[in-house]
Structures are given as C-alpha cells and as structure tokens.
Write a protein that holds these residues in place. Structure first.
Motif, PDB file in Angstrom:
ATOM      1  N   ALA A  16      35.548  39.484  44.272  1.00  0.00           N
ATOM      2  CA  ALA A  16      36.772  40.244  43.932  1.00  0.00           C
ATOM      3  C   ALA A  16      37.241  39.422  42.597  1.00  0.00           C
ATOM      4  O   ALA A  16      37.789  40.143  41.647  1.00  0.00           O
ATOM      5  CB  ALA A  16      37.595  40.213  44.802  1.00  0.00           C
ATOM      6  N   ALA A  17      37.372  38.180  42.714  1.00  0.00           N
ATOM      7  CA  ALA A  17      38.084  37.631  41.486  1.00  0.00           C
ATOM      8  C   ALA A  17      37.442  36.140  41.359  1.00  0.00           C
ATOM      9  O   ALA A  17      37.810  35.356  42.091  1.00  0.00           O
ATOM     10  CB  ALA A  17      39.702  37.385  41.797  1.00  0.00           C
ATOM     11  N   PRO A  18      36.448  35.895  40.687  1.00  0.00           N
ATOM     12  CA  PRO A  18      35.697  34.799  40.580  1.00  0.00           C
ATOM     13  C   PRO A  18      36.797  33.353  40.313  1.00  0.00           C
ATOM     14  O   PRO A  18      37.840  33.646  39.601  1.00  0.00           O
ATOM     15  CB  PRO A  18      34.717  34.815  39.020  1.00  0.00           C
ATOM     16  CG  PRO A  18      34.496  36.421  39.227  1.00  0.00           C
ATOM     17  CD  PRO A  18      35.794  36.893  39.875  1.00  0.00           C
ATOM     18  N   TYR A  19      36.421  32.291  41.054  1.00  0.00           N
ATOM     19  CA  TYR A  19      37.321  31.250  40.985  1.00  0.00           C
ATOM     20  C   TYR A  19      37.606  30.522  39.282  1.00  0.00           C
ATOM     21  O   TYR A  19      36.902  30.631  38.503  1.00  0.00           O
ATOM     22  CB  TYR A  19      36.514  30.086  41.686  1.00  0.00           C
ATOM     23  CG  TYR A  19      37.482  28.724  41.920  1.00  0.00           C
ATOM     24  CD1 TYR A  19      38.418  28.804  42.876  1.00  0.00           C
ATOM     25  CD2 TYR A  19      37.224  27.879  41.029  1.00  0.00           C
ATOM     26  CE1 TYR A  19      39.226  27.611  43.044  1.00  0.00           C
ATOM     27  CE2 TYR A  19      37.928  26.647  40.918  1.00  0.00           C
ATOM     28  CZ  TYR A  19      39.237  26.428  42.125  1.00  0.00           C
ATOM     29  OH  TYR A  19      39.656  25.370  42.153  1.00  0.00           O
ATOM     30  N   GLU A  20      38.851  30.318  39.200  1.00  0.00           N
ATOM     31  CA  GLU A  20      39.374  29.915  38.023  1.00  0.00           C
ATOM     32  C   GLU A  20      39.776  28.446  38.281  1.00  0.00           C
ATOM     33  O   GLU A  20      40.742  28.357  38.907  1.00  0.00           O
ATOM     34  CB  GLU A  20      40.426  30.656  37.053  1.00  0.00           C
ATOM     35  CG  GLU A  20      39.756  31.994  36.670  1.00  0.00           C
ATOM     36  CD  GLU A  20      40.731  32.624  35.898  1.00  0.00           C
ATOM     37  OE1 GLU A  20      41.773  32.283  35.733  1.00  0.00           O
ATOM     38  OE2 GLU A  20      40.611  33.910  35.436  1.00  0.00           O
ATOM     39  N   ALA A  21      39.158  27.404  37.646  1.00  0.00           N
ATOM     40  CA  ALA A  21      39.668  25.830  37.941  1.00  0.00           C
ATOM     41  C   ALA A  21      41.253  25.772  37.609  1.00  0.00           C
ATOM     42  O   ALA A  21      41.447  26.200  36.254  1.00  0.00           O
ATOM     43  CB  ALA A  21      38.569  25.006  37.531  1.00  0.00           C
TER      44      ALA A  21
END
Length: 335
Positions: free
Chosen positions: A285-290
C-alpha cells in the motif's frame, strides 16, 4: 526466545563461553533467563522486551551481538534459484483492507515433494522449542525463527481459482484452523480468503482446508505484514495463539518480507525440490520510507553517563551495515 548457539554462529562469530555471552546480552538489555545444554548444542533462553521484535529471530540477535562485539555480521546469502513460468500467470493477490494489511506477497513453487525434514533442520527447530512437521512447513517455521518473519504455505491446488483475497471477514463466516479449532468470524477480523472462502486467519493461523499434506505438490508462500492491534484482538477473541501472532502483534520489518519469502523458497527447493515461478506478487500500500534521525553526541553522553567521542558513536551505530536486506531502508543518521 530460545536461541541456538549452533544456529547463531552461522551469522556471527561467538568467541566467548555461553555464560559470558549471556552476561554480554544482559548488559545491553537482552536478559538471559536460562542456559540449556543439550548433547549437541547450547541454547540461550532470552527475555525479549515488546519494543524489540527484531530480536525474536536468530538474525536479529546475531546483528545485535555483532554491534556489541564488533564481529562481522553474516546474514544468509540466498542462492539464485532456477525458475519455471511466471508467478503472475499462476496467481493474483487482492488486498481489500490495506489499513490492516499494508503489504502482502505471494510466491508459487510447483512440483514439491512433501517429506520429513533433514536432521539439521529438525535439530535447530527443536532447539528453539518448535516441533518438526514436514519439510515445507518446517521451512516456513525455520525462517520465522531466523528472520522473525512469519510465513504460511498454502496448498496451491486447494485455493479456489488459485488466488488470494485479503479482506475483513463477513458476519457468520466460519473456518476450521489447522489445529482443528472452529472459528466463528466477524467483521472486525482480517482473513485470508481464496475466491470464495476463508483459508486463514490473518497473522494467526492457516485453515485446515488448504494446509500442506503429504499429497501436496504445489505451494503458495505467503509473506506479509498485518496490523498488530487487529491481530491481537482477533487472537484473543478466537482464543487462538501461535508463534506468528506473537510476532505480528509486536511488529515485523516491512522491507524484509520479500527477503524472508525468498529464503523460505530456497529452503523448500533445497529440501523438497520443485520449481519456483519467476517473480513475486507484491501488493504494498505504501512502500517504506526511511526516517532521518538527528543524533546529538553531547546529549547522548549526558543520558548515558559516559564520554564517547562522536566518531565512536557513529562507528557503533553503523557496525552491522552488512545486513543486506536493510540496505534498502537504512535510517539516515546525522550528527
């Protein structure tokens, strides 16, 4: 969490007696409750706090130990697997509740031979407190105890239309779990379904109708992330507990999901043969952002009550950078 020393040393060198290792881990907040000696292994029973779900697997403990001791961290090197066909031609995944399932992945392996697991795998599973079932299920449990990522293997041919739908249950739906518990479902629960029926309680336990048996020849491997609170509530309401929900309730690494899936496929092909379909069905749904985290060396020294130069602080924080599946989402640190 029971940690096998034989298993742990696959990923980091341990150059100290078990008693000293237990003291080292305890000093960094990982309390060792007991040291268990077996004829072939030494097992450390660690008390893992709820804020450290990464330590619910051997790789996480090895990474922690590498950071403490400065030893090299060696995560598994997953071999390239021969493929046949494309996974998108064999299955599909529809996630109708992305708020409760941020990421769901599926891989397919065809032509497996279900059999007893090899002795080395059985020995490690038992050392960690888990009984052996068969080589397919054991491979998923092995990865659970390795990466702290629960997975599930479905009998691909028992899935209606060979596809997955992740959705909230409908009131009045019922499913029998693999431990033969009859589960009465409601709209507050997240389920894994095929085109018609529930086939698993998301994050908790698979269904009896699609479990892997001696007759299974094709498998679909699930690796996913589920909402911790929903998982906890459903588990309590159904009185259904498992190693999977214990980890999902505490949180799993959303980026490692793909790596853990591929690792399970490697073990299945190694112990049961079969042909992996090329690619992965990945609904994210919402790829991880560091995140970016500011570190104030003077404040850190004040809180710790000790003087550590800024360069040393950075060196400590960056020690286990060889953790390959973390490279895609390493947190940026700024002094």
């Amino acid at each position: 969490m029971r940690i096998s020393l034989n298993w742990l040393t696959d990923y980091v060198d341990v150059r100290m007696p078990a008693s000293e290792l237990a003291d080292v881990l305890t000093r960094v907040g990982v309390s060792c409750e007991e040291i268990i000696e077996t004829p072939t292994d030494v097992v450390l029973d660690l008390e893992i706090t709820s804020n450290r779900p990464d330590l619910l697997g051997h790789i996480g403990v090895a990474r922690e130990l590498a950071a403490v001791t400065g030893e090299e961290f060696r995560p598994p090197k997953i071999a390239a697997l021969p493929t046949e066909g494309r996974v998108e031609d064999l299955t599909s995944v529809e996630v109708l509740a992305p708020d409760l399932c941020p990421r769901y992945t599926a891989r397919v392996i065809r032509g497996v031979k279900v059999a007893p697991s090899p002795a080395w795998m059985v020995e490690r599973l038992e050392a960690a407190g888990m009984r052996s079932i068969n080589n397919i299920v054991d491979a998923t449990n092995y990865v659970l105890l390795e990466y702290s990522q629960p997975l599930h293997a479905f009998d691909y041919d028992k899935l209606t239309e060979n596809r997955i739908v992740v959705r909230r249950a409908a009131g009045g739906e019922r499913m029998v779990s693999i431990d033969e518990t009859t589960c009465d479902l409601d709209e507050s629960m997240l389920i894994i379904a095929d085109a018609k029926y529930p086939v698993a309680i998301a994050g908790i336990m698979g269904g009896l109708s699609t479990e892997v048996t001696d007759a299974t020849v094709n498998v679909l491997i699930e690796s996913a992330q589920f909402d911790p609170l929903t998982t906890r509530r459903t588990s309590r309401r159904l009185a259904l507990m498992s190693e999977s929900n214990y980890r999902f309730e505490r949180g799993v690494d959303p980026v490692a999901i793909d790596t853990a899936s591929l690792r399970a496929c490697e073990l299945i092909v190694k112990t049961g043969g079969g042909r992996l379909a090329e690619g992965i069905v990945d609904v994210w749904a919402a790829p991880y952002e560091a995140p970016e985290v500011a570190v104030r060396p003077e404040r850190a020294n004040l809180l710790l009550g000790m003087d550590t130069p800024p360069e040393k602080q950075m060196e400590i924080l960056e020690r286990p950078v060889s953790y390959t599946h973390l490279r895609a989402h390493e947190t940026s640190l700024h002094l």
